[in-house]
Design a protein around this motif. Structure first.
Motif, PDB file in Angstrom:
ATOM      1  N   LYS B  83      36.980  51.760  35.447  1.00 19.02           N
ATOM      2  CA  LYS B  83      36.776  52.650  34.310  1.00 19.02           C
ATOM      3  C   LYS B  83      37.136  51.883  33.044  1.00 19.02           C
ATOM      4  CE  LYS B  83      37.557  57.064  36.665  1.00 19.02           C
ATOM      5  NZ  LYS B  83      36.105  57.391  36.700  1.00 19.02           N
ATOM      6  N   LEU B  84      36.221  51.901  32.091  1.00 13.78           N
ATOM      7  CA  LEU B  84      36.413  51.246  30.807  1.00 13.78           C
ATOM      8  C   LEU B  84      36.180  52.294  29.725  1.00 13.78           C
ATOM      9  CD1 LEU B  84      36.890  48.552  29.267  1.00 13.78           C
ATOM     10  CD2 LEU B  84      34.391  48.267  29.230  1.00 13.78           C
ATOM     11  N   SER B  85      37.218  52.593  28.978  1.00 18.32           N
ATOM     12  CA  SER B  85      37.144  53.689  28.013  1.00 18.32           C
ATOM     13  C   SER B  85      36.726  53.205  26.631  1.00 18.32           C
ATOM     14  CB  SER B  85      38.505  54.396  27.925  1.00 18.32           C
ATOM     15  OG  SER B  85      39.489  53.490  27.427  1.00 18.32           O
ATOM     16  N   SER B  86      36.363  54.162  25.807  1.00 14.90           N
ATOM     17  CA  SER B  86      36.031  53.904  24.397  1.00 14.90           C
ATOM     18  C   SER B  86      35.052  52.754  24.239  1.00 14.90           C
ATOM     19  CB  SER B  86      37.316  53.625  23.603  1.00 14.90           C
ATOM     20  OG  SER B  86      38.245  54.671  23.734  1.00 14.90           O
ATOM     21  N   VAL B  87      33.957  52.824  24.951  1.00  9.28           N
ATOM     22  CA  VAL B  87      33.018  51.697  24.947  1.00  9.28           C
ATOM     23  C   VAL B  87      32.248  51.610  23.630  1.00  9.28           C
ATOM     24  CG1 VAL B  87      32.790  51.686  27.458  1.00  9.28           C
ATOM     25  CG2 VAL B  87      31.181  53.025  26.070  1.00  9.28           C
ATOM     26  N   THR B  88      31.843  50.388  23.321  1.00 11.30           N
ATOM     27  CA  THR B  88      30.979  50.103  22.174  1.00 11.30           C
ATOM     28  C   THR B  88      29.823  49.239  22.661  1.00 11.30           C
ATOM     29  OG1 THR B  88      32.037  48.031  21.524  1.00 11.30           O
ATOM     30  CG2 THR B  88      33.031  50.078  20.687  1.00 11.30           C
ATOM     31  N   ALA B  89      28.918  48.924  21.750  1.00 10.37           N
ATOM     32  CA  ALA B  89      27.777  48.088  22.112  1.00 10.37           C
ATOM     33  C   ALA B  89      28.224  46.740  22.675  1.00 10.37           C
ATOM     34  CB  ALA B  89      26.874  47.887  20.895  1.00 10.37           C
ATOM     35  N   ALA B  90      29.385  46.277  22.276  1.00 13.95           N
ATOM     36  CA  ALA B  90      29.907  44.996  22.763  1.00 13.95           C
ATOM     37  C   ALA B  90      30.223  45.018  24.256  1.00 13.95           C
ATOM     38  CB  ALA B  90      31.147  44.596  21.973  1.00 13.95           C
ATOM     39  N   ASP B  91      30.282  46.204  24.829  1.00 13.28           N
ATOM     40  CA  ASP B  91      30.547  46.318  26.267  1.00 13.28           C
ATOM     41  C   ASP B  91      29.268  46.302  27.085  1.00 13.28           C
ATOM     42  OD1 ASP B  91      33.078  48.542  25.217  1.00 13.28           O
ATOM     43  OD2 ASP B  91      33.441  46.580  26.142  1.00 13.28           O
ATOM     44  N   THR B  92      28.131  46.209  26.439  1.00 13.21           N
ATOM     45  CA  THR B  92      26.858  46.084  27.148  1.00 13.21           C
ATOM     46  C   THR B  92      26.828  44.766  27.905  1.00 13.21           C
ATOM     47  OG1 THR B  92      25.618  47.445  25.579  1.00 13.21           O
ATOM     48  CG2 THR B  92      24.357  45.825  26.858  1.00 13.21           C
ATOM     49  N   ALA B  93      26.597  44.840  29.205  1.00  9.91           N
ATOM     50  CA  ALA B  93      26.677  43.642  30.037  1.00  9.91           C
ATOM     51  C   ALA B  93      26.205  43.941  31.455  1.00  9.91           C
ATOM     52  CB  ALA B  93      28.123  43.132  30.102  1.00  9.91           C
ATOM     53  N   VAL B  94      25.998  42.881  32.216  1.00  4.35           N
ATOM     54  CA  VAL B  94      25.888  43.016  33.662  1.00  4.35           C
ATOM     55  C   VAL B  94      27.315  42.991  34.209  1.00  4.35           C
ATOM     56  CG1 VAL B  94      25.093  41.973  35.818  1.00  4.35           C
ATOM     57  CG2 VAL B  94      23.627  41.909  33.776  1.00  4.35           C
ATOM     58  N   TYR B  95      27.637  43.972  35.010  1.00  2.00           N
ATOM     59  CA  TYR B  95      28.966  44.065  35.591  1.00  2.00           C
ATOM     60  C   TYR B  95      28.890  43.697  37.072  1.00  2.00           C
ATOM     61  CZ  TYR B  95      30.833  46.204  31.395  1.00  2.00           C
ATOM     62  OH  TYR B  95      31.259  46.427  30.095  1.00  2.00           O
ATOM     63  N   TYR B  96      29.722  42.730  37.458  1.00  2.00           N
ATOM     64  CA  TYR B  96      29.796  42.277  38.842  1.00  2.00           C
ATOM     65  C   TYR B  96      31.132  42.682  39.457  1.00  2.00           C
ATOM     66  CZ  TYR B  96      26.052  38.915  37.681  1.00  2.00           C
ATOM     67  OH  TYR B  96      24.869  38.318  37.286  1.00  2.00           O
TER      68      TYR B  96
END
Lengths: 110, 123
Positions: B83-96
């Motif tokens: 869980k990653l809270s308070s997301v912004t556009a900078a959190d856009t990514a492929v998550y592995y």
């Protein structure tokens, strides 16, 4: 926790050897023999190629080798092949901030 | 042969919480000697370690994300979650998700990876 430093790109011709460097500090690469290297082809997940600085997982070609001197680790690929063209990332254990990756190196086989 | 598979929402609105799950098959998440990590890769950029949970339940997070990250494990379902809270556009990514081999209690290498899942932060 700063990323490890890798060259942005390297290139070589088929059959040649290339070396990718990975420079850290005395808090990570220099203090632990826990550097790993990953190969990533476009659109694919990374694949472990070297661990503990110089060990190869089962199934990885012996054309891939790793070494370390001081704060710098190196990945050498001998007998370059077209399928080696990929991005390569180093990674090191870093103590209290446990994991740090390098910025990645794009290998082009000419 | 142990395999990892990520799942979760592919689109998250800014300021909301990103939630992903990694299902482990072909082996037990409770096996000693391993940790279970989340790693991300923004489009066209390098890898960033987010954090890991040890089989004991202990967690370690990237200091730059620590205030927003929670990694947990569900042994009954053989899976772990991010869980990653308070997301912004900078959190856009492929998550592995990835398995980490451990040596003398510290991370050695990421030996098995999931295929990755793209998460876009956008309104």
């Amino acid at each position: 926790q700063s990323a490890l430093t890798q060259p942005a790109s390297v290139s070589g011709s088929p059959g040649q050897s290339i070396t990718i460097s990975c420079t850290g500090t005395s808090s990570d690469v220099g203090s632990y023999n826990l550097v790993s290297w990953y190969q990533q082809h476009p659109g694919k997940a990374p694949k472990l190629m070297i661990y503990e600085g110089s060990k190869r997982p089962s199934g990885v070609s012996n054309r891939f080798s790793g070494s370390k001197s001081g704060n710098t680790a190196s990945l050498t690929i001998s007998g370059l092949q077209a399928e080696d063209e990929a991005d390569y990332y180093c990674c090191s254990y870093a103590g209290s901030s446990p994991v740090v990756f390098g910025g990645g190196t794009k290998l082009t086989v000419l | 042969q142990l395999q990892l598979q990520e799942s979760g929402s592919g689109l998250v609105k800014p300021s909301q919480t990103l939630s992903l799950t990694c299902a482990v098959s072909g082996g037990s998440i409770s096996s000693g000697g391993y940790s279970w990590s989340w790693i991300r890769q923004p489009p066209g950029k390098g890898l960033e370690w987010i954090g890991y949970i040890y089989h004991s339940g202990s967690t370690y997070y990237n200091p730059s994300l620590k205030s927003r990250v929670t990694i947990s494990v569900d042994r009954s379902k053989n899976q772990f979650s991010l869980k990653l809270s308070s997301v912004t556009a900078a959190d856009t990514a492929v998550y592995y998700c990835a398995r980490g081999s451990m040596v003398q209690g510290v991370l050695d290498a990421f030996d098995i990876w999931g295929q990755g899942t793209m998460v876009t932060v956008s309104s």
